[in-house]
Design a protein around this motif. Sequence first.
Motif, mmCIF file in Angstrom:
data_model
loop_
_atom_site.group_PDB
_atom_site.id
_atom_site.type_symbol
_atom_site.label_atom_id
_atom_site.label_comp_id
_atom_site.label_asym_id
_atom_site.label_seq_id
_atom_site.Cartn_x
_atom_site.Cartn_y
_atom_site.Cartn_z
ATOM 1 N N SER A 1 4.901 -4.640 -3.213
ATOM 2 C CA SER A 1 3.584 -4.095 -3.099
ATOM 3 C C SER A 1 3.358 -2.900 -2.296
ATOM 4 C CB SER A 1 2.466 -5.225 -2.735
ATOM 5 O OG SER A 1 2.661 -5.847 -1.381
ATOM 6 N N HIS A 2 4.436 -2.592 -1.342
ATOM 7 C CA HIS A 2 4.499 -1.417 -0.508
ATOM 8 C C HIS A 2 5.812 -0.963 -0.166
ATOM 9 C CE1 HIS A 2 2.094 0.344 3.012
ATOM 10 N NE2 HIS A 2 3.419 0.631 3.533
ATOM 11 N N CYS A 3 6.178 0.113 -0.380
ATOM 12 C CA CYS A 3 7.203 0.873 -0.130
ATOM 13 C C CYS A 3 7.070 2.374 0.029
ATOM 14 C CB CYS A 3 8.380 0.467 -1.203
ATOM 15 S SG CYS A 3 8.102 1.339 -2.623
ATOM 16 N N VAL B 1 -3.696 8.831 4.285
ATOM 17 C CA VAL B 1 -2.783 9.802 5.490
ATOM 18 C C VAL B 1 -2.930 8.464 6.573
ATOM 19 C CG1 VAL B 1 -2.989 11.244 7.354
ATOM 20 C CG2 VAL B 1 -3.739 11.632 5.139
ATOM 21 N N HIS B 2 -1.764 8.209 6.912
ATOM 22 C CA HIS B 2 -1.450 6.966 7.897
ATOM 23 C C HIS B 2 -1.937 7.228 9.345
ATOM 24 C CE1 HIS B 2 1.168 4.186 10.277
ATOM 25 N NE2 HIS B 2 1.536 3.697 9.288
ATOM 26 N N PRO B 3 -2.344 6.055 9.985
ATOM 27 C CA PRO B 3 -2.931 6.517 11.318
ATOM 28 C C PRO B 3 -2.061 6.865 12.393
ATOM 29 C CG PRO B 3 -2.907 4.138 10.976
ATOM 30 C CD PRO B 3 -2.515 4.931 9.641
ATOM 31 N N GLY C 1 -4.628 4.734 0.838
ATOM 32 C CA GLY C 1 -4.084 4.303 1.944
ATOM 33 C C GLY C 1 -2.670 4.834 1.767
ATOM 34 N N GLU C 2 -1.833 4.675 2.901
ATOM 35 C CA GLU C 2 -2.025 3.620 3.751
ATOM 36 C C GLU C 2 -2.943 4.132 4.851
ATOM 37 O OE1 GLU C 2 2.459 2.620 4.940
ATOM 38 O OE2 GLU C 2 0.750 1.940 6.594
ATOM 39 N N THR C 3 -3.915 3.494 5.354
ATOM 40 C CA THR C 3 -4.869 3.686 6.474
ATOM 41 C C THR C 3 -4.980 2.620 7.446
ATOM 42 O OG1 THR C 3 -7.042 4.755 6.654
ATOM 43 C CG2 THR C 3 -6.882 3.188 4.922
ATOM 44 N N VAL D 1 -4.447 -1.325 4.163
ATOM 45 C CA VAL D 1 -4.749 -1.239 5.516
ATOM 46 C C VAL D 1 -3.486 -1.575 6.517
ATOM 47 C CG1 VAL D 1 -6.230 -2.105 7.306
ATOM 48 C CG2 VAL D 1 -7.269 -1.650 5.086
ATOM 49 N N HIS D 2 -3.372 -0.491 7.247
ATOM 50 C CA HIS D 2 -2.497 -0.920 8.250
ATOM 51 C C HIS D 2 -2.879 -1.216 9.705
ATOM 52 C CE1 HIS D 2 1.350 0.475 10.536
ATOM 53 N NE2 HIS D 2 0.482 0.740 11.374
ATOM 54 N N THR D 3 -2.515 -2.228 10.398
ATOM 55 C CA THR D 3 -3.200 -2.506 11.517
ATOM 56 C C THR D 3 -2.185 -2.818 12.513
ATOM 57 O OG1 THR D 3 -5.056 -3.527 12.719
ATOM 58 C CG2 THR D 3 -3.783 -4.630 11.019
ATOM 59 N N MET E 1 -4.256 -6.229 3.815
ATOM 60 C CA MET E 1 -3.824 -6.021 5.021
ATOM 61 C C MET E 1 -2.199 -5.908 4.844
ATOM 62 S SD MET E 1 -6.808 -5.926 6.210
ATOM 63 C CE MET E 1 -6.559 -5.962 8.196
ATOM 64 N N HIS E 2 -1.632 -4.752 4.819
ATOM 65 C CA HIS E 2 -0.218 -4.803 4.601
ATOM 66 C C HIS E 2 0.485 -5.142 5.788
ATOM 67 C CE1 HIS E 2 2.676 -1.532 5.827
ATOM 68 N NE2 HIS E 2 1.650 -1.007 6.371
ATOM 69 N N CYS E 3 1.814 -5.332 5.523
ATOM 70 C CA CYS E 3 3.006 -5.928 6.816
ATOM 71 C C CYS E 3 2.296 -6.619 7.922
ATOM 72 C CB CYS E 3 3.390 -4.527 7.348
ATOM 73 S SG CYS E 3 5.059 -4.913 8.076
ATOM 74 N N THR F 1 8.243 -4.820 1.022
ATOM 75 C CA THR F 1 9.469 -4.637 1.864
ATOM 76 C C THR F 1 8.989 -3.539 3.178
ATOM 77 O OG1 THR F 1 10.001 -2.688 0.429
ATOM 78 C CG2 THR F 1 11.069 -4.614 0.123
ATOM 79 N N ASP F 2 8.062 -2.422 2.716
ATOM 80 C CA ASP F 2 7.870 -1.447 3.605
ATOM 81 C C ASP F 2 9.022 -0.703 3.890
ATOM 82 O OD1 ASP F 2 5.954 0.110 5.137
ATOM 83 O OD2 ASP F 2 5.676 -1.121 6.837
ATOM 84 N N SER F 3 9.861 -0.758 2.731
ATOM 85 C CA SER F 3 11.250 -0.120 3.100
ATOM 86 C C SER F 3 10.744 1.504 2.959
ATOM 87 C CB SER F 3 11.971 -0.594 1.662
ATOM 88 O OG SER F 3 11.248 -0.120 0.641
HETATM 89 ZN ZN LIG Z 1 2.093 0.515 7.827
#
Ligand SMILES: [Zn+2]
Length: 257
Positions: free
Chosen positions: A5-7, A62-64, A90-92, A126-128, A151-153, A201-203
Amino acid sequence: MFVDSHCHLDFPDLAAREDAVLAEMAAERVGHALCVAVKLEDFPRVLALAERHPNLSASVGVHPDNDGVEEPDVARLLALAEHPKIVAIGETGLDYYWQKDAPEWQRERFRTHIRAARACGKPLIVHTRSAAEDTLRVMREEGASEAGGVMHCFTESREVAEAALDLGFYISFSGIVTFKSARDLKEVARFVPLDRLLIETDSPYLAPVPHRGKTNEPAWVVHVAEEISRLRNEPLERIETVTTENFFRLFRHAQAH
Ligand SMILES: [Zn+2]
Ligand SMILES: [Zn+2]
């Protein structure tokens, strides 16, 4: 099939091996992956990946952590999100780990993304990090529930997971959940309702055990599923099925292939 779901397949280490990375996905039955954008300057190559491969989709945002890059406004995000391959905004989010002074521009940028997601009806990624309280506050103030998202990773506490679930969000676990040291996170992975669970994975980052320290890739999302299956005492096939169903329910513009 499994879904990552996220790479970040556009990052150099993975982009250089595009065909091999896609072949490995197929070999491990990872049938779909969501390529997540982190800045507008790089968005065209993220979208190009999704256009080249029917089993890839993409997001715009755009990533924070990205200071000094092109700043998005709502209209710009909406225009880019119109493309049928764009399934999320996202990711935001907020990251006070890398931006220790908790700058106001991060919160403003996050609000912009939530407004765009509400306006186009596509969910938020969402990245936090080190910013859970402010992240939840901004989500509530901006009505993020209306857009929904993930809410990713996820690396926060059970309380933060509960608050995000209350807002209608999904919780996505990365390779971090396979690390021995991640005791509290393993507890969270036991508790999240099955119908709100995603895997990623957030690979190229955060390769799961037994590949820890290497360049991560979507095929290895299977190890995240295996760990969650162990933790919850559920057959792997069940984790595979529910996380895939959850993915296509949340990212309803993504095409199963
Ligand atoms: Zn992230
Ligand atoms: Zn990411």
